[in-house]
Design a protein around this motif. Structure first.
Motif, mmCIF file in Angstrom:
data_model
loop_
_atom_site.group_PDB
_atom_site.id
_atom_site.type_symbol
_atom_site.label_atom_id
_atom_site.label_comp_id
_atom_site.label_asym_id
_atom_site.label_seq_id
_atom_site.Cartn_x
_atom_site.Cartn_y
_atom_site.Cartn_z
ATOM 1 N N ILE A 1 10.740 2.328 -3.620
ATOM 2 C CA ILE A 1 10.394 1.507 -4.781
ATOM 3 C C ILE A 1 9.212 2.122 -5.526
ATOM 4 C CG2 ILE A 1 9.464 -0.725 -5.527
ATOM 5 C CD1 ILE A 1 11.034 -2.007 -3.221
ATOM 6 N N GLY A 2 8.196 2.530 -4.763
ATOM 7 C CA GLY A 2 7.024 3.163 -5.374
ATOM 8 C C GLY A 2 7.379 4.436 -6.101
ATOM 9 N N ALA A 3 8.294 5.219 -5.519
ATOM 10 C CA ALA A 3 8.719 6.470 -6.151
ATOM 11 C C ALA A 3 9.426 6.192 -7.471
ATOM 12 C CB ALA A 3 9.643 7.242 -5.208
ATOM 13 N N TYR B 1 8.699 0.156 5.350
ATOM 14 C CA TYR B 1 7.936 1.260 4.769
ATOM 15 C C TYR B 1 8.838 2.103 3.879
ATOM 16 C CZ TYR B 1 3.398 1.126 7.235
ATOM 17 O OH TYR B 1 2.137 0.795 7.665
ATOM 18 N N MET B 2 10.003 2.479 4.395
ATOM 19 C CA MET B 2 10.908 3.341 3.640
ATOM 20 C C MET B 2 11.378 2.678 2.347
ATOM 21 S SD MET B 2 13.237 5.142 6.595
ATOM 22 C CE MET B 2 12.503 6.070 7.938
ATOM 23 N N ILE B 3 11.690 1.391 2.435
ATOM 24 C CA ILE B 3 12.134 0.660 1.238
ATOM 25 C C ILE B 3 11.039 0.646 0.177
ATOM 26 C CG2 ILE B 3 12.712 -1.639 0.344
ATOM 27 C CD1 ILE B 3 14.174 -2.126 3.031
ATOM 28 N N PHE B 4 9.834 0.321 0.578
ATOM 29 C CA PHE B 4 8.741 0.236 -0.387
ATOM 30 C C PHE B 4 8.302 1.622 -0.873
ATOM 31 C CE2 PHE B 4 8.647 -4.123 0.863
ATOM 32 C CZ PHE B 4 8.049 -4.802 -0.194
ATOM 33 N N ALA C 1 0.835 -1.199 0.000
ATOM 34 C CA ALA C 1 0.000 0.000 0.000
ATOM 35 C C ALA C 1 0.870 1.249 0.000
ATOM 36 C CB ALA C 1 -0.924 -0.007 1.220
ATOM 37 N N GLU C 2 1.945 1.229 0.788
ATOM 38 C CA GLU C 2 2.869 2.361 0.819
ATOM 39 C C GLU C 2 3.555 2.543 -0.535
ATOM 40 O OE1 GLU C 2 3.845 4.735 3.370
ATOM 41 O OE2 GLU C 2 1.835 4.061 3.912
ATOM 42 N N MET C 3 3.898 1.438 -1.170
ATOM 43 C CA MET C 3 4.518 1.501 -2.491
ATOM 44 C C MET C 3 3.561 2.130 -3.507
ATOM 45 S SD MET C 3 5.977 -1.643 -4.841
ATOM 46 C CE MET C 3 4.319 -2.196 -5.319
ATOM 47 N N SER D 1 -2.240 1.115 5.789
ATOM 48 C CA SER D 1 -0.862 1.376 6.217
ATOM 49 C C SER D 1 -0.690 2.657 7.020
ATOM 50 C CB SER D 1 0.047 1.462 4.984
ATOM 51 O OG SER D 1 -0.272 2.610 4.208
ATOM 52 N N GLY D 2 -1.740 3.470 7.089
ATOM 53 C CA GLY D 2 -1.608 4.774 7.716
ATOM 54 C C GLY D 2 -1.231 5.851 6.719
ATOM 55 N N CYS D 3 -0.934 5.434 5.485
ATOM 56 C CA CYS D 3 -0.600 6.352 4.389
ATOM 57 C C CYS D 3 0.515 7.323 4.774
ATOM 58 C CB CYS D 3 -1.832 7.123 3.923
ATOM 59 S SG CYS D 3 -1.546 8.077 2.397
ATOM 60 N N HIS D 4 1.689 6.783 5.044
ATOM 61 C CA HIS D 4 2.849 7.652 5.276
ATOM 62 C C HIS D 4 3.336 8.211 3.940
ATOM 63 C CE1 HIS D 4 4.136 5.496 9.270
ATOM 64 N NE2 HIS D 4 2.850 5.826 9.246
#
Length: 224
Positions: free
Chosen positions: A88-90, A82-85, A6-8, A56-59
């Protein structure tokens, strides 16, 4: 894994829509383009907050994740994932945007790439990123706090609107990042000055997140 994905996805949408608008409007050329880009980033956060906030809380921002980690709202393992994904999403969002521009370069001729760079000195940009990120992360921590009661049901709106405000202030100085993931991927695709100054947009937001977490600990009334 679902919250990491979801974060990705959320970060991908933020980068694609925010940086994509900057490209389409040639942000920085006139006031309307700045306002449009600021709204695109803010509205992307609003949309994702209500789409994946319950998962995920949408960080969708490593600086926010760091602030939540320091405020003991997330475990170290989850924060790292979270930071890794998010990064990746970015990269996925940036790759899609790059494909759009590369396949029809005439449509993007003369436009900005959406990558961050300091308009003035590096020190000026670092100050802007630290202060603006501190304000943004503090809004996130406050808007999602249990002490806010029912009003935290509207946290997504408050966070998104605050991001619009921060962009309106910061675009002139740095293009506004307040989000390391949002800066890393576009800088890699852009290269040049954006890549050389990338450290500003990693260090600045993380320092700002630490400051926000400290301020929140000082004013938080939740005794749990």
């Amino acid at each position: 894994m679902k919250k990491y994905l979801a974060e990705m996805f959320g970060t991908m949408v933020l980068v694609l829509m925010g940086c994509g608008t900057a490209v389409s409007l040639n942000c920085g050329v006139d006031t309307a383009a700045v306002v449009g880009t600021a709204m695109a980033f803010g509205l992307s956060v609003v949309a994702m907050a209500y789409a994946i906030g319950g998962i995920s809380g949408c960080h969708i921002n490593p600086a926010i994740t760091l602030g939540c980690l320091l405020s003991k709202r997330i475990s170290g393992k989850d924060a790292a994932m979270y930071m890794i994904f998010q990064v990746i999403g970015a990269f996925i969002g940036s790759a899609v945007l790059y494909a759009l521009v590369a396949t029809s370069p005439e449509l993007a001729a003369g436009t900005t790439t959406g990558a961050n760079a300091c308009a003035g000195s590096v020190a000026n940009g670092l100050i802007a990123e630290i202060v603006l990120t501190a304000v943004f992360v503090l809004v996130v921590l406050g808007a999602t706090a249990k002490t806010n009661g029912a009003t935290n049901n509207f946290a997504g709106l408050a966070i998104g609107l605050s991001l619009i405000l921060i962009h309106l202030v910061g675009i002139h100085y740095t293009g506004t990042s307040v989000n390391p993931a949002r800066s890393i991927a576009p800088a890699v695709f852009e290269g040049g000055v954006a890549l050389q100054q990338l450290w500003v947009f990693i260090v600045g937001p993380f320092v700002g997140a630490v400051i926000a977490a400290i301020i929140w600990k000082l004013i938080d009334t939740n005794k749990e």
